[in-house]
Design a protein around this motif. Structure first.
Motif, PDB file in Angstrom:
ATOM      1  N   UNK A 134      -3.102 -43.818  12.564  1.00 12.06           N
ATOM      2  CA  UNK A 134      -3.115 -42.850  13.661  1.00 12.06           C
ATOM      3  C   UNK A 134      -1.759 -42.726  14.347  1.00 12.06           C
ATOM      4  N   UNK A 135      -0.909 -43.741  14.220  1.00  9.33           N
ATOM      5  CA  UNK A 135       0.392 -43.689  14.899  1.00  9.33           C
ATOM      6  C   UNK A 135       1.265 -42.556  14.355  1.00  9.33           C
ATOM      7  N   UNK A 136       0.995 -42.119  13.134  1.00  9.30           N
ATOM      8  CA  UNK A 136       1.788 -41.027  12.552  1.00  9.30           C
ATOM      9  C   UNK A 136       1.420 -39.663  13.123  1.00  9.30           C
ATOM     10  N   UNK A 137       0.336 -39.604  13.877  1.00  3.79           N
ATOM     11  CA  UNK A 137      -0.163 -38.315  14.347  1.00  3.79           C
ATOM     12  C   UNK A 137      -0.112 -38.162  15.863  1.00  3.79           C
ATOM     13  N   UNK A 138       0.411 -39.155  16.558  1.00  2.00           N
ATOM     14  CA  UNK A 138       0.399 -39.095  18.021  1.00  2.00           C
ATOM     15  C   UNK A 138       1.314 -38.011  18.578  1.00  2.00           C
ATOM     16  N   UNK A 139       2.257 -37.507  17.769  1.00  2.00           N
ATOM     17  CA  UNK A 139       3.069 -36.383  18.248  1.00  2.00           C
ATOM     18  C   UNK A 139       2.272 -35.081  18.246  1.00  2.00           C
ATOM     19  N   UNK A 140       1.153 -35.055  17.525  1.00  2.00           N
ATOM     20  CA  UNK A 140       0.255 -33.900  17.560  1.00  2.00           C
ATOM     21  C   UNK A 140      -0.832 -34.079  18.609  1.00  2.00           C
ATOM     22  N   UNK A 141      -1.449 -35.255  18.620  1.00  2.00           N
ATOM     23  CA  UNK A 141      -2.597 -35.492  19.493  1.00  2.00           C
ATOM     24  C   UNK A 141      -2.915 -36.978  19.534  1.00  2.00           C
ATOM     25  N   UNK A 142      -3.586 -37.375  20.588  1.00  2.00           N
ATOM     26  CA  UNK A 142      -4.099 -38.747  20.692  1.00  2.00           C
ATOM     27  C   UNK A 142      -5.619 -38.743  20.712  1.00  2.00           C
ATOM     28  N   UNK A 143      -6.200 -37.637  20.269  1.00  2.00           N
ATOM     29  CA  UNK A 143      -7.658 -37.520  20.200  1.00  2.00           C
ATOM     30  C   UNK A 143      -8.106 -37.741  18.751  1.00  2.00           C
ATOM     31  N   UNK A 144      -8.905 -38.791  18.540  1.00  2.00           N
ATOM     32  CA  UNK A 144      -9.302 -39.156  17.186  1.00  2.00           C
ATOM     33  C   UNK A 144     -10.801 -39.408  17.112  1.00  2.00           C
ATOM     34  N   UNK A 145     -11.392 -38.963  16.012  1.00  2.00           N
ATOM     35  CA  UNK A 145     -12.785 -39.274  15.679  1.00  2.00           C
ATOM     36  C   UNK A 145     -12.783 -39.889  14.287  1.00  2.00           C
ATOM     37  N   UNK A 146     -13.487 -40.973  14.105  1.00  2.00           N
ATOM     38  CA  UNK A 146     -13.507 -41.633  12.798  1.00  2.00           C
ATOM     39  C   UNK A 146     -14.823 -41.350  12.079  1.00  2.00           C
ATOM     40  N   UNK A 147     -14.686 -41.097  10.794  1.00  2.00           N
ATOM     41  CA  UNK A 147     -15.855 -40.844   9.929  1.00  2.00           C
ATOM     42  C   UNK A 147     -15.540 -41.398   8.546  1.00  2.00           C
TER      43      UNK A 147
END
Length: 525
Positions: free
Chosen positions: A164-177
Motif C-alpha cells: 500500500x505504500x506505493x499508492x499513498x500518493x493517490x489515496x490512503x483509502x484501502x479495502x482488502x479482498x
C-alpha cells in the motif's frame, strides 16, 4: 401475443428506468466509479466474482446516470450513459476477461477521460479501483494522472497481496479482498467502507430540486429540432506544468469572452391527466473557444406522460486564449500498411489523422507531424511538417512506396523513435507516437501470433517510457487487436475520438530526452 409481449417489455423498461425526483439520492448525491480489473491477473472464477459483486452493489444506487463502470480495456457504462441498472447488469455479465497484463495506468486513463462529465457539478466523486498487482511494472506511469485526480476520492480494493505504500500518493483509502472466493463474495469490511468509498463523507443526502417523476428512457426525436448550439471548454497552461482539459470539437480561434444560453422544451403526447413540470438549471464555466451569443429552442414530441423543461446555462469568460492548441508537441505517426490489399484500411488511417488534427495549431511553435516509417513501406524521408494538408496528401507513407516484406511494428517503432530522438525540438513539451495497428502480428509475415508486437512492447518499456514518450494506439478497422502497445487505445469509429485523443495529448508528460538510454535504443539516422 406479440403486441402483448411488446407492451410488457415496454412497461418493464419504464419501470426499471423510473426514478421519482422526490426520492433522495442513495446512498448519497455523488458520482460513483467502479474500475474493475479485466486483466489476466485474476483467475477467471475470481474475475467473475468481482464482476458479480459490482453487479450486486449497484442495485442499491439510484439515478444510474451517475454510475461509471469500466476496466482497463473493456467498458460497461460511462457517466450519463442513460442506461438502466438492469442494462448495466446485463453488460457486466457479458464482459469477458482479457489476456492483457494489469496496469493501473489504463484504469486511470479511462477515468480521467470521463472526468469532465462529473466535474460539471459540485458533487463529490468516489472511485473504487480494483487492483490485483502493486508491482513497479503494474504501477508504471500511473502517477502522471495524479494532477487530474485531485478532486476524486479514490479507494483501492486490493485483490491480492499488496504494498500500500506505493499508492499513498493517490489515496490512503484501502479495502482488502485478498481472499476473494465464492465463500467471500464481497470484501469483509465492505458494509462499513462503501459510504466513504462512494464519496458520501463529503455530502449530505438530499433530494434533487424537482417535483416530477423522471424516466431515464431513450427518446426517439422527430425532426422538429430547430437549432443546436455546442459549446466546448478547454483549460491549458504554459510549458513545464501539468495540463488538464475538457475538449470539444470547436476550433479555438477566439480571444474574447463567450456567453451562450440554450433552452429546450420537450412536449410529450400525454397519455394521462396527470402532467407535471420540472425545471433543472446548471452553470458551467470554461475557457472560450469562439465569440458567440446564441439562443436555441427545440420542441420534441414523445409518448411520455410529463412535461419537462430543461434550461441549461453555459457561461464562460476569459480575457486571453492560448495561441497554440492543444499544446507545443511533436507527433510521430506510424501507419499500418501491412495489409495493402485492403485499401479502406489505409484510407481510414488517413481520414482519422485529418479528422483528429484539423483544429490543431500547426507551426514551429505549435504542433508538428511526421511519418518517418510505416510498418510495411520503406522510409520516405526524415523531417517534421507544419502543413497538415501536405502531410496527409503527400507525406504519409502508403502502399505506393517501396515494400519491405520483413519490416514489422517493432522495427518501425525503433526506426521512428531514432528519428524523433534526433529531430524533436528542444522546445517541444511533448513527444507523442500515434500507432495504427490492424492485426496482432502487424507484419506481412503469415503466422506471426504477435511476436513483433511483443518486441515492440519491450522496446517501449525500455526506450520510450523513461523519456515520457506517449503512445496512442488506434485500431483503423473492424478487427480485434492487442491494445497493450498504447497507453491509450481507441477505435477509429469512436464517436468521442476527438475528445479522447486531445485529452491524451493534454495528459502527456513533458518529454525527457536525457532519460532515454541512447546506446541501447537509438540507431543512427
Amino acid at each position: 401475443m406479440t403486441f402483448y409481449l411488446g407492451v410488457v417489455a415496454l412497461v418493464s423498461i419504464l419501470t426499471s428506468n423510473l426514478v421519482s425526483s422526490d426520492d433522495p439520492y442513495l446512498p448519497c448525491q455523488s458520482w460513483i466509479a467502479f474500475l474493475y480489473d479485466d486483466s489476466n491477473a485474476l483467475s477467471n472464477p475470481h474475475f467473475k466474482i468481482q464482476m458479480n459483486f459490482i453487479s450486486s452493489v449497484i442495485e442499491s444506487i439510484n439515478y444510474p446516470d451517475r454510475i461509471f463502470i469500466q476496466g482497463g480495456v473493456t467498458e460497461v457504462a460511462a457517466w450519463n450513459s442513460h442506461q438502466t441498472i438492469p442494462q448495466m447488469q446485463a453488460q457486466i455479465n457479458s464482459i469477458e476477461q482479457t489476456a492483457i497484463r494489469y496496469t493501473l495506468q489504463k484504469q486511470l486513463a479511462n477515468l480521467v477521460t470521463d472526468l469532465p462529465t462529473a466535474e460539471s457539478t459540485n458533487w463529490p466523486i468516489g472511485a473504487l479501483i480494483f487492483i490485483p498487482d502493486t508491482s513497479d511494472a503494474a504501477l508504471r506511469n500511473a502517477d502522471r494522472f495524479i494532477p487530474q485526480l485531485t478532486g476524486v476520492q479514490i479507494t483501492f480494493v486490493f485483490l491480492s497481496y499488496y504494498d500500500a505504500t506505493k499508492l499513498t500518493n493517490f489515496s490512503k483509502n484501502f479495502i482488502t479482498w485478498m481472499d476473494i472466493s465464492s465463500s467471500y463474495p464481497q470484501p469483509h469490511n465492505w458494509n462499513s467502507s462503501y459510504y466513504n468509498a462512494y464519496g458520501c463523507n463529503k455530502v449530505v443526502t438530499q433530494s434533487p430540486s424537482s417535483t416530477t417523476s423522471t424516466a431515464y428512457v431513450p427518446i426517439t426525436q422527430p425532426s422538429t429540432l430547430q437549432s443546436t448550439s455546442t459549446i466546448a471548454s478547454s483549460t491549458s497552461s504554459t510549458q513545464g506544468s501539468t495540463i488538464t482539459s475538457s475538449i470539444g470539437t470547436t476550433t479555438p480561434t477566439s480571444t474574447t469572452p463567450n456567453t451562450s444560453t440554450s433552452t429546450s422544451t420537450i412536449l410529450p403526447t400525454p397519455s394521462s391527466e396527470l402532467p407535471s413540470t420540472s425545471t433543472i438549471s446548471f452553470t458551467e464555466s470554461s475557457t472560450p473557444l469562439s465569440t458567440s451569443t446564441s439562443t436555441s429552442t427545440s420542441t420534441l414530441l414523445t409518448t411520455s406522460t410529463s412535461t419537462l423543461t430543461v434550461v441549461p446555462t453555459t457561461t464562460s469568460t476569459n480575457s486571453s486564449q492560448p495561441s497554440v492548441y492543444p499544446r507545443t508537441a511533436d507527433i510521430v505517426f506510424i501507419l499500418d500498411d501491412s495489409n495493402c490489399d485492403a485499401n479502406p484500411d489505409i484510407q481510414s488511417q488517413k481520414n482519422t489523422i485529418s479528422s483528429l488534427l484539423s483544429n490543431y495549431t500547426f507551426s514551429d511553435d505549435g504542433v508538428r507531424v511526421a511519418n518517418p516509417r510505416s510498418i510495411g513501406s520503406a522510409g520516405y524521408s526524415y523531417f517534421f511538417l507544419t502543413d497538415l494538408s501536405a502531410f496527409t496528401d503527400t507525406y504519409l507513407i502508403n502502399c505506393h512506396h517501396i515494400r519491405d516484406t520483413t519490416f514489422t511494428i517493432d522495427k518501425a517503432l525503433r526506426k521512428s523513435m531514432s528519428f524523433a530522438y534526433k529531430y524533436t525540438r528542444t522546445t517541444a513539451e511533448a513527444l507523442i507516437f500515434v500507432v495504427f495497428t490492424i492485426n496482432n502480428g502487424t507484419s506481412e509475415q503469415f503466422g506471426d501470433p504477435g511476436y513483433a508486437l511483443n518486441a515492440a512492447l519491450e522496446y517501449r518499456n525500455k526506450c520510450m517510457n523513461p523519456g515520457n514518450v506517449e503512445i496512442i494506439q488506434i485500431n483503423p478497422g473492424f478487427g480485434n487487436v492487442n491494445p497493450e502497445l498504447g497507453n491509450y487505445f481507441f477505435k477509429y469509429d469512436d464517436p468521442d475520438l476527438f475528445n479522447k485523443f486531445t485529452n491524451a495529448i493534454f495528459s502527456t508528460q513533458n518529454y525527457d530526452k536525457n532519460s532515454i538510454p541512447k546506446s541501447d535504443c537509438i540507431d543512427g539516422i
